[in-house]
Design a protein around this motif. Sequence first.
Motif, PDB file in Angstrom:
ATOM      1  N   HIS A   1       0.832  -1.196   0.000  1.00 15.20           N
ATOM      2  CA  HIS A   1       0.000   0.000   0.000  1.00 15.20           C
ATOM      3  C   HIS A   1       0.869   1.250   0.000  1.00 15.20           C
ATOM      4  CE1 HIS A   1      -1.872  -3.267   2.397  1.00 15.20           C
ATOM      5  NE2 HIS A   1      -2.919  -3.011   1.635  1.00 15.20           N
ATOM      6  N   LEU A   2       0.487   2.224  -0.811  1.00 14.31           N
ATOM      7  CA  LEU A   2       1.193   3.498  -0.864  1.00 14.31           C
ATOM      8  C   LEU A   2       0.191   4.643  -0.743  1.00 14.31           C
ATOM      9  CD1 LEU A   2       3.769   2.985  -3.774  1.00 14.31           C
ATOM     10  CD2 LEU A   2       4.333   3.415  -1.368  1.00 14.31           C
ATOM     11  N   PRO A   3       0.201   5.372   0.374  1.00 14.63           N
ATOM     12  CA  PRO A   3      -0.621   6.581   0.458  1.00 14.63           C
ATOM     13  C   PRO A   3      -0.155   7.602  -0.576  1.00 14.63           C
ATOM     14  CG  PRO A   3       0.118   5.887   2.624  1.00 14.63           C
ATOM     15  CD  PRO A   3       0.896   5.081   1.623  1.00 14.63           C
ATOM     16  N   VAL A   4      -1.109   8.374  -1.085  1.00 13.23           N
ATOM     17  CA  VAL A   4      -0.807   9.412  -2.067  1.00 13.23           C
ATOM     18  C   VAL A   4      -1.001  10.762  -1.385  1.00 13.23           C
ATOM     19  CG1 VAL A   4      -1.307  10.339  -4.348  1.00 13.23           C
ATOM     20  CG2 VAL A   4      -1.650   7.887  -3.891  1.00 13.23           C
ATOM     21  N   LEU A   5       0.066  11.576  -1.372  1.00  5.41           N
ATOM     22  CA  LEU A   5       0.030  12.863  -0.691  1.00  5.41           C
ATOM     23  C   LEU A   5       0.220  13.996  -1.680  1.00  5.41           C
ATOM     24  CD1 LEU A   5       2.310  12.125   2.422  1.00  5.41           C
ATOM     25  CD2 LEU A   5      -0.152  11.721   2.152  1.00  5.41           C
ATOM     26  N   ASP A   6      -0.582  15.027  -1.503  1.00  2.00           N
ATOM     27  CA  ASP A   6      -0.415  16.278  -2.251  1.00  2.00           C
ATOM     28  C   ASP A   6       0.109  17.298  -1.254  1.00  2.00           C
ATOM     29  OD1 ASP A   6      -0.448  18.436  -3.890  1.00  2.00           O
ATOM     30  OD2 ASP A   6      -2.572  18.322  -4.420  1.00  2.00           O
ATOM     31  N   GLY A   7       1.428  17.460  -1.208  1.00  2.00           N
ATOM     32  CA  GLY A   7       2.032  18.225  -0.123  1.00  2.00           C
ATOM     33  C   GLY A   7       1.904  17.407   1.154  1.00  2.00           C
ATOM     34  N   ASP A   8       1.254  17.995   2.178  1.00  2.54           N
ATOM     35  CA  ASP A   8       1.014  17.277   3.425  1.00  2.54           C
ATOM     36  C   ASP A   8      -0.380  16.668   3.485  1.00  2.54           C
ATOM     37  OD1 ASP A   8       3.523  17.832   4.485  1.00  2.54           O
ATOM     38  OD2 ASP A   8       2.865  19.729   5.388  1.00  2.54           O
ATOM     39  N   VAL A   9      -1.155  16.859   2.433  1.00  2.00           N
ATOM     40  CA  VAL A   9      -2.565  16.439   2.454  1.00  2.00           C
ATOM     41  C   VAL A   9      -2.717  15.047   1.845  1.00  2.00           C
ATOM     42  CG1 VAL A   9      -4.901  16.982   1.658  1.00  2.00           C
ATOM     43  CG2 VAL A   9      -3.345  18.826   2.345  1.00  2.00           C
ATOM     44  N   PHE A  10      -3.393  14.175   2.561  1.00  2.14           N
ATOM     45  CA  PHE A  10      -3.684  12.838   2.060  1.00  2.14           C
ATOM     46  C   PHE A  10      -4.804  12.930   1.029  1.00  2.14           C
ATOM     47  CE2 PHE A  10      -6.320   8.990   2.309  1.00  2.14           C
ATOM     48  CZ  PHE A  10      -5.383   8.026   2.003  1.00  2.14           C
ATOM     49  N   VAL A  11      -4.553  12.404  -0.185  1.00  2.81           N
ATOM     50  CA  VAL A  11      -5.549  12.515  -1.249  1.00  2.81           C
ATOM     51  C   VAL A  11      -5.973  11.167  -1.828  1.00  2.81           C
ATOM     52  CG1 VAL A  11      -4.889  14.859  -1.918  1.00  2.81           C
ATOM     53  CG2 VAL A  11      -3.736  12.888  -2.988  1.00  2.81           C
ATOM     54  N   GLY A  12      -5.295  10.090  -1.457  1.00  2.00           N
ATOM     55  CA  GLY A  12      -5.679   8.799  -2.012  1.00  2.00           C
ATOM     56  C   GLY A  12      -4.735   7.690  -1.602  1.00  2.00           C
ATOM     57  N   LEU A  13      -4.990   6.529  -2.187  1.00  2.00           N
ATOM     58  CA  LEU A  13      -4.206   5.336  -1.865  1.00  2.00           C
ATOM     59  C   LEU A  13      -4.047   4.500  -3.129  1.00  2.00           C
ATOM     60  CD1 LEU A  13      -3.049   3.617   0.609  1.00  2.00           C
ATOM     61  CD2 LEU A  13      -5.222   2.373   0.490  1.00  2.00           C
ATOM     62  N   VAL A  14      -2.846   3.971  -3.327  1.00  2.00           N
ATOM     63  CA  VAL A  14      -2.615   3.058  -4.438  1.00  2.00           C
ATOM     64  C   VAL A  14      -2.083   1.751  -3.856  1.00  2.00           C
ATOM     65  CG1 VAL A  14      -0.266   3.877  -4.897  1.00  2.00           C
ATOM     66  CG2 VAL A  14      -1.563   2.773  -6.709  1.00  2.00           C
ATOM     67  N   THR A  15      -2.592   0.639  -4.374  1.00  2.00           N
ATOM     68  CA  THR A  15      -2.195  -0.671  -3.859  1.00  2.00           C
ATOM     69  C   THR A  15      -1.636  -1.528  -4.984  1.00  2.00           C
ATOM     70  OG1 THR A  15      -4.289  -1.827  -4.267  1.00  2.00           O
ATOM     71  CG2 THR A  15      -4.139  -0.487  -2.254  1.00  2.00           C
ATOM     72  N   ASP A  16      -0.963  -2.602  -4.586  1.00  2.00           N
ATOM     73  CA  ASP A  16      -0.434  -3.507  -5.604  1.00  2.00           C
ATOM     74  C   ASP A  16      -1.573  -4.105  -6.430  1.00  2.00           C
ATOM     75  OD1 ASP A  16      -1.440  -5.002  -3.488  1.00  2.00           O
ATOM     76  OD2 ASP A  16       0.168  -6.480  -3.518  1.00  2.00           O
ATOM     77  N   ARG A  17      -2.744  -4.300  -5.822  1.00  2.00           N
ATOM     78  CA  ARG A  17      -3.878  -4.852  -6.552  1.00  2.00           C
ATOM     79  C   ARG A  17      -4.387  -3.861  -7.603  1.00  2.00           C
ATOM     80  NH1 ARG A  17      -8.891  -6.899  -3.092  1.00  2.00           N
ATOM     81  NH2 ARG A  17      -8.919  -4.675  -2.548  1.00  2.00           N
ATOM     82  N   ASP A  18      -4.412  -2.574  -7.241  1.00  2.00           N
ATOM     83  CA  ASP A  18      -4.825  -1.556  -8.212  1.00  2.00           C
ATOM     84  C   ASP A  18      -3.903  -1.575  -9.428  1.00  2.00           C
ATOM     85  OD1 ASP A  18      -6.772  -0.635  -6.390  1.00  2.00           O
ATOM     86  OD2 ASP A  18      -5.329   0.705  -5.448  1.00  2.00           O
ATOM     87  N   LEU A  19      -2.611  -1.718  -9.166  1.00  2.00           N
ATOM     88  CA  LEU A  19      -1.644  -1.694 -10.263  1.00  2.00           C
ATOM     89  C   LEU A  19      -1.767  -2.942 -11.130  1.00  2.00           C
ATOM     90  CD1 LEU A  19       1.428  -0.263  -8.327  1.00  2.00           C
ATOM     91  CD2 LEU A  19      -0.175   0.953  -9.802  1.00  2.00           C
TER      92      LEU A  19
END
Length: 216
Positions: free
Chosen positions: A34-52
């Motif tokens: 799992h990799l959280p997606v950050l825009d600056g310091d703001v959490f905006v989403g999540l990407v996982t190995d399954r998504d990829l």
Amino acid sequence: MLVEEIMHRNVHSVTPSTSIGDAIHLLKNHQIRHLPVLDGDVFVGLVTDRDLRSASPSSLDPKGLRNLLHRPVSEVMIRQVITAHPLDFFEDAARALYEHRIGCLPILEGEKLVGILTETDILRRLIEIFGVDRPSQHVEVEVEDRFGILAEVADIFGQHRTNINSVMLERSQKEDHLNIVFRVQAKDLGKIIDNIEQAGHRVLWPRTNPDPEGGV
């Protein structure tokens, strides 16, 4: 127990513009899913190995695969993410993972990511709570559901100077009864079991006598 006590604080993350290829490299290099997606310091989403994996074209389409690796993770990330707060209780976080069938909970304070909690963290903590991370023996006792019963049975272990690693209670199949599951470090479990049964309780495990109701 609070989520902040067991969450990972040093979290690998990406930005919305990080390429899918770089995200895959991070996942493989750090052996995470799992990799959280950050825009600056703001959490905006999540990407996982399954998504990829879901976004990947067939291995018979090498051109499509190369194109995928250069696309940003913003195209495949999850935007509506179940999250938790550091001061949430451990059991509530575990229930959220189970009910939503997800593999992790990003931990947020406001919009800021402060940690991550995964199903592996939950399982590891449960193993510790159950006491099976240390040498121990399983003793299960069926008792009447009445005031003071736990202390009464636990006192028998104390009389034998036996350390109790953990205790769990669950409803018995028999009405108005409980099953108490102990993980203990005992030198002579036989004598303890004899004393528990002499006190009028039924030892379900270890099984020393045939089940009076016809079991084995």
